[in-house]
Design a protein around this motif. Structure first.
Motif, PDB file in Angstrom:
ATOM      1  N   GLU A  26       0.775  -1.063   0.083  1.00 39.09           N
ATOM      2  CA  GLU A  26       0.137  -0.051   0.037  1.00 39.09           C
ATOM      3  C   GLU A  26       0.977   1.198   0.169  1.00 39.09           C
ATOM      4  N   LYS A 159      -2.720   4.582  -6.959  1.00 39.29           N
ATOM      5  CA  LYS A 159      -4.026   4.938  -7.369  1.00 39.29           C
ATOM      6  C   LYS A 159      -4.684   5.829  -5.970  1.00 39.29           C
ATOM      7  N   ARG A 160      -4.171   5.293  -4.777  1.00 41.91           N
ATOM      8  CA  ARG A 160      -4.817   6.081  -3.815  1.00 41.91           C
ATOM      9  C   ARG A 160      -3.553   6.312  -2.520  1.00 41.91           C
ATOM     10  N   ASP A 162      -2.743   7.429   1.659  1.00 39.60           N
ATOM     11  CA  ASP A 162      -3.683   8.003   2.802  1.00 39.60           C
ATOM     12  C   ASP A 162      -3.361   9.565   3.031  1.00 39.60           C
ATOM     13  N   ASP A 204      -6.398  10.760   2.798  1.00 38.62           N
ATOM     14  CA  ASP A 204      -7.235   9.721   1.992  1.00 38.62           C
ATOM     15  C   ASP A 204      -7.869  10.091   0.852  1.00 38.62           C
ATOM     16  N   VAL A 205      -6.689   9.906  -0.038  1.00 38.38           N
ATOM     17  CA  VAL A 205      -7.046  10.430  -1.497  1.00 38.38           C
ATOM     18  C   VAL A 205      -6.997   9.352  -2.567  1.00 38.38           C
ATOM     19  N   GLU A 206      -7.927   9.391  -3.445  1.00 35.59           N
ATOM     20  CA  GLU A 206      -8.183   8.656  -4.473  1.00 35.59           C
ATOM     21  C   GLU A 206      -7.432   9.540  -5.788  1.00 35.59           C
ATOM     22  N   ILE A 207      -6.396   8.877  -6.275  1.00 36.47           N
ATOM     23  CA  ILE A 207      -5.719   9.619  -7.252  1.00 36.47           C
ATOM     24  C   ILE A 207      -6.040   9.582  -8.755  1.00 36.47           C
TER      25      ILE A 207
END
Length: 955
Positions: A26, A159-160, A162, A204-207
């Motif tokens: 992760e 892709k994401r 924290d 908490d980011v979705e890229i």
């Protein structure tokens, strides 16, 4: 000569993903530190990775960069401190990394793969722990509609996350605007001395795409200088001139415009921008005839379109509905048009494992390569363009596609007419602008340039931005100038790369754990290790031995075995030792020993062979398990092998082999859908399922097999070709592709794949064995034996059990089957004619893996790692417990009866998630003679202790 009956039954079982309960590494945090000065930017990205599993893992990250971006640094945390990596020759870096991983200590590696793609490899990430890596890259800013722009994308890193944080510093000028796109709002810069600085973060980011974007106003000063180890470098960026001379490439007259459209899977993301470009192009070229050639692994038939008044709707529909799949092969380019044309446009990223350099010099007078998307192979496209009068157009360098079209029209304009106090000046085009980068002559503090526009420019530290990374930008420009003839300049590219610490096709960046490791492998260490390294190096001595001399004893043992006569009666076998426990027959009476041993022999035959006293002493449970195992084995044969041969089969002519193959029955959901479908729907179902398995090699292999079974051979090969592009320079995936191509008889493409693998890892002997076999099957017998013999003569070749013996057996087989070959370079001591009745060869596609070959002969005598030679003379090669194999079974004279073949996944030493292990087996009869016959199989093993029935040979 005896009569043969060969019954080969495949037990091809599709299994779940290895370690299916485990999770991917992760991405915890991305922290970007951006410095912008003039028209240059330096980006330092700190990445923190977390291992959620309960075992040590290795991590790989593929990083695609744009044409204007180049890696300038890499560091890895060691004991809580970031330690800079050092340059190393690329192949050596990979060898050292993999060797160090085998020893279980800390290495990190950053290397260039295909195009402008880079691969980061980190080991270890301990269970429940994190590791940090820092990657630095530089770039020239792109000219936009208003000023120059910079964008930071988190997509190459994950892709994401924290947490994402960005700090941006812009020298001297206030940005026009800045957006932190994850929040959708702008933010303010604060002035700090001569810079404007802003900081922002989000959790908490979705890229999705770009994370941060900023526009810089036009600045009069576009010059920069920088120092490196006593040398001074300069860079000057020249704006595009609106009055540049126009090309006549698009004065088509009655000639056709040929559009060559790459529809391989890697081009899927480029579709939208390519269509935008064509929209702008046909506004400027409103009336023309278009010939469209679509290609993937093979070209489609050309289609014609008429563009009137800028109306290209019919062509747009055709391109909009295009299916992107497979890999690209440029082999056909020289014949893409029936006759030479004036102008052609190739829409492609230049990524191609499937062809050698095509000759297009007579195809088009002007070839324009249109590309977009990070990671494109601009060097490959530039090489194509140099054969014509065209140019490469990188759409990512233009915000407005009208500017991209205008750039096509312009003859590359402003250039340096002369320079004063300079060395090695290079120019490059970025988004229509010209970038000049060079080295100042020793002892000079300023340079003068005269441009073709008539302008004279003076550059010195007093009127330029300070930017020390210019030295690396200059090194990349010099390497770029050598790319057209890179094969003639490998050593020079390597010297430049290692001196200036840039990542190229010939150089990587590596970080090792200790001074001892740097000394062991002869790699100049970073400063923290320097003193200890010098001390260690001074005290060490090295020694070399001849590879052929060391092999002689192994060869003598094999010759002695071949010359020996073995009995062919029905004597039963004894039990043999386990690999793991080393337990013998008598210990089977001990319950604790039985539970720890790995009894993989033919239990029924062993039980029958026991002396009465020992059989009576054996526990009842053992006798029952033996009977059950034998019954299960007989059931397998009755269900999978089909009916026994009748008398007509037994009367076949001498040496004729009858081969029966069981059907492969994958049991995944997508496999069941395709299997149950009509042939006309099978490919559509594959496309429907693809997004869920886009990076799974097994998905493409299994779908290709099922499409092949439905008679869709061309579509099957297209789907299989995706393996060339889903993971750049992944040797396991490429070996899977190469071996499957061999089985399909596409030996020339298999040779290209194995050649590419050798270029990635020239120390890996299995790849030379693979390429030699591919050459032999292509009828290139001389090249085959020369390739195989390199295993003995190439410096630095890694040593794996059995590889040399199998290679020499292959050489002798070719030499004595094919006349007139030049063997003067081979030591005559090893040239011997030693044919075999039976030979079975096993290899696999994952490194650091132990797969075992088991052959049970008509006596019930099982030959495997614990019992390498049977009563009647069947011989297994040495146990190969790491690498990619091979293992090998040989039998000079085979007695009549059945020979059962199984493979066992004993274990592996992998520290990363895998999609299972694929094994390849070749079954030979009359091996090494003019009557030699072969059948090949591939199958997938799900994990440790998975033992699978492969086939049966009946004589």
């Amino acid at each position: 000569m005896r009569k043969w009956f060969l019954s080969l039954v495949l037990g091809f079982t599709v299994c779940s993903v290895l370690f299916s309960a485990e999770r991917a590494i992760e991405l915890k945090e991305i922290s970007a530190n951006i410095e912008i000065a003039g028209r240059i930017a330096r980006t330092e990205v700190l990445l923190e990775f977390y291992n959620p599993n309960d075992r040590v893992m290795e991590y790989e990250l593929n990083i695609p960069l744009s044409q204007s971006q180049a890696i300038s640094g890499f560091a890895l945390d060691v004991n809580g401190e970031m330690v800079d990596a050092v340059p190393v020759e690329k192949t050596k870096g990979r060898q050292v990394f993999e060797d160090v991983v085998r020893r279980g200590v800390d290495p990190g590696l950053l290397e260039k793969t295909a195009g402008n793609n880079f691969k980061l490899r980190i080991y270890p990430i301990n269970p429940g722990k994190t590791r940090k890596a820092r990657i630095t890259y530089t770039e020239n800013l792109v000219k936009g509609l208003e000023g120059h722009s910079y964008a930071f994308s988190g997509v190459p890193f994950g892709k994401r996350a924290d947490r994402i944080s960005v700090k941006a510093s812009v020298a001297e000028v206030r940005p026009l605007d800045a957006d932190f796109l994850l929040s959708g709002v702008g933010f303010e810069y604060v002035r700090n001395q001569n810079s404007y600085i802003a900081e922002v973060e989000k959790e908490d980011v979705e890229i999705g795409s770009d994370v941060f974007r900023v526009r810089i106003p036009e600045v009069e000063n576009s010059a920069s200088v920088g120092d490196f180890n006593g040398e001074r470098f300069f860079l000057y960026q020249i704006p595009a001139s609106p009055d540049s001379e126009q090309t006549d490439a698009f004065d088509l007259g009655r000639d056709r415009l040929v559009i060559i459209w790459d529809a391989s899977l890697s081009q899927k993301k480029a579709k939208g921008k390519n269509l935008e470009f064509l929209e702008a192009f046909f506004k400027a070229n409103r009336n023309c005839l278009v010939s469209l050639v679509v290609f993937r692994d093979a070209p489609e038939a050309p289609k014609s379109f008429v563009i009137r008044g800028g109306d290209w709707n019919e062509l747009r529909r055709e391109l909009s509905q295009m299916t992107f799949d497979g890999c690209a092969s440029f082999d056909f380019l020289g014949s893409a048009s029936e006759k030479p044309c004036k102008t052609a446009m190739l829409f492609s990223d230049g990524l191609d494992y499937y062809s050698e350099k095509p000759d297009i010099s007579g195809f088009a007078e002007n070839l324009f390569c249109i590309s977009c998307g990070a990671g494109s192979n601009m060097a490959r496209l530039s090489g194509l363009v140099r054969q014509t009068n065209g140019k490469v157009v990188d759409l990512d360098m233009f915000e407005d596609m009208n500017d991209a079209v205008s750039y096509m029209y312009r003859v590359d304009g402003v250039h340096v007419v002369w320079s004063e106090n300079t060395e090695d000046v290079f120019t490059n085009s970025i988004g229509g602008e010209t970038v000049v980068v060079g080295k100042m002559a020793a002892g000079n503090r300023k340079v003068r340039l005269k441009l073709s526009s008539g302008e004279e420019v003076e550059i010195s530290p007093s009127n330029a931005f300070r930017f020390d990374e210019i030295a690396k930008m200059w090194a990349n420009a010099k390497i770029g100038s050598l790319q057209a003839t890179a094969r003639l300049h490998k050593a020079e590219i390597r010297r430049i790369s290692t001196k200036y610490g840039v990542v190229s096709d010939e150089s990587s960046l590596i970080m090792l754990e200790s001074a001892d490791d740097y000394a062991k492998y002869g790699i100049e260490p970073p400063k923290p290790f320097r003193d200890e390294y010098d001390s260690i190096l001074a005290s060490r001595k090295s020694a070399r031995s001849s590879s052929l001399f060391a092999f002689k004893r192994e060869w003598d043992n094999y010759v002695e075995w071949w010359e020996r006569d073995f009995p062919k009666d029905d004597k039963k076998p004894m039990i043999y030792k386990s690999k793991s426990a080393g337990i013998d027959f008598m210990s089977m009476n001990n319950p604790a020993a039985r539970s720890s041993a790995e009894y993989v022999v033919d239990a029924a035959a062993v039980y029958d062979a026991m002396p009465a006293s020992l059989r009576a002493a054996a526990p009842t449970s053992m006798a029952l398990s033996v009977s059950e195992a034998q019954a299960e084995r007989e059931l397998e044969l009755s269900e999978e092998s089909g009916p026994a041969p009748d008398d007509e089969d037994a009367a076949q002519p001498e040496e004729q082999a009858i081969v029966r193959l069981a059907k492969w029955n994958p049991d995944s959901d997508f496999a069941r859908r395709i299997k149950a479908s009509h042939a006309s729907d099978a490919y559509a179902i594959y496309l429907d399922e693809r997004d869920d398995y886009e990076n799974s090699p097994g998905f493409y292999l299994e779908c290709a097999e099922m499409l092949f079974d439905k008679g869709l051979e061309d579509l099957s090969k297209r789907v299989l070709s995706n393996l060339a592009e889903i993971s750049f320079e992944n040797r396991s995936v490429l070996k899977l592709l190469g071996n499957r191509l061999l089985q399909l008889g596409d030996n020339s493409k298999a040779s290209l794949i194995f050649t590419a693998i050798i270029e990635m890892a020239p120390d890996e002997p299995q790849s030379y064995l693979d390429l030699g076999i591919a050459c032999e099957r292509s009828g290139e017998y001389q090249k085959a034996i020369e390739t195989l013999y390199e295993i003995f003569t190439r410096d630095g070749m890694r040593d794996f059990p059995a590889v040399k013996l199998i290679a020499m057996k292959e050489i002798d087989s070719i030499v004595f089957r094919e006349n007139g070959l030049d063997t003067s370079f081979i030591d005559p001591y090893f040239i011997r004619d030693m044919p075999l009745d039976l030979r079975i060869s096993l290899s696999w596609d994952t490194d650091n893996t132990d797969i075992d070959l088991h052959v049970i002969d008509p006596n019930g005598d099982e030959t495997y790692y614990g019992h390498k030679q049977s009563y009647q003379g069947g011989r297994n090669s040495d146990d190969n417990t790491s690498g990619f194999g091979p293992e090998d079974y040989s039998l000079k004279i085979a007695k009549k009866g059945k020979y059962r073949v199984e493979v066992n996944f004993y274990g592996d030493y992998q520290q990363k998630l895998t999609d299972g292990t694929y094994v390849y087996l070749d079954f030979y009869t009359n091996w090494g003679t003019s009557k030699q016959e072969r059948k090949s199989v591939v199958m997938k093993l799900k994990g440790r202790r998975d033992r699978v029935f492969v086939g049966e040979i009946e004589i």
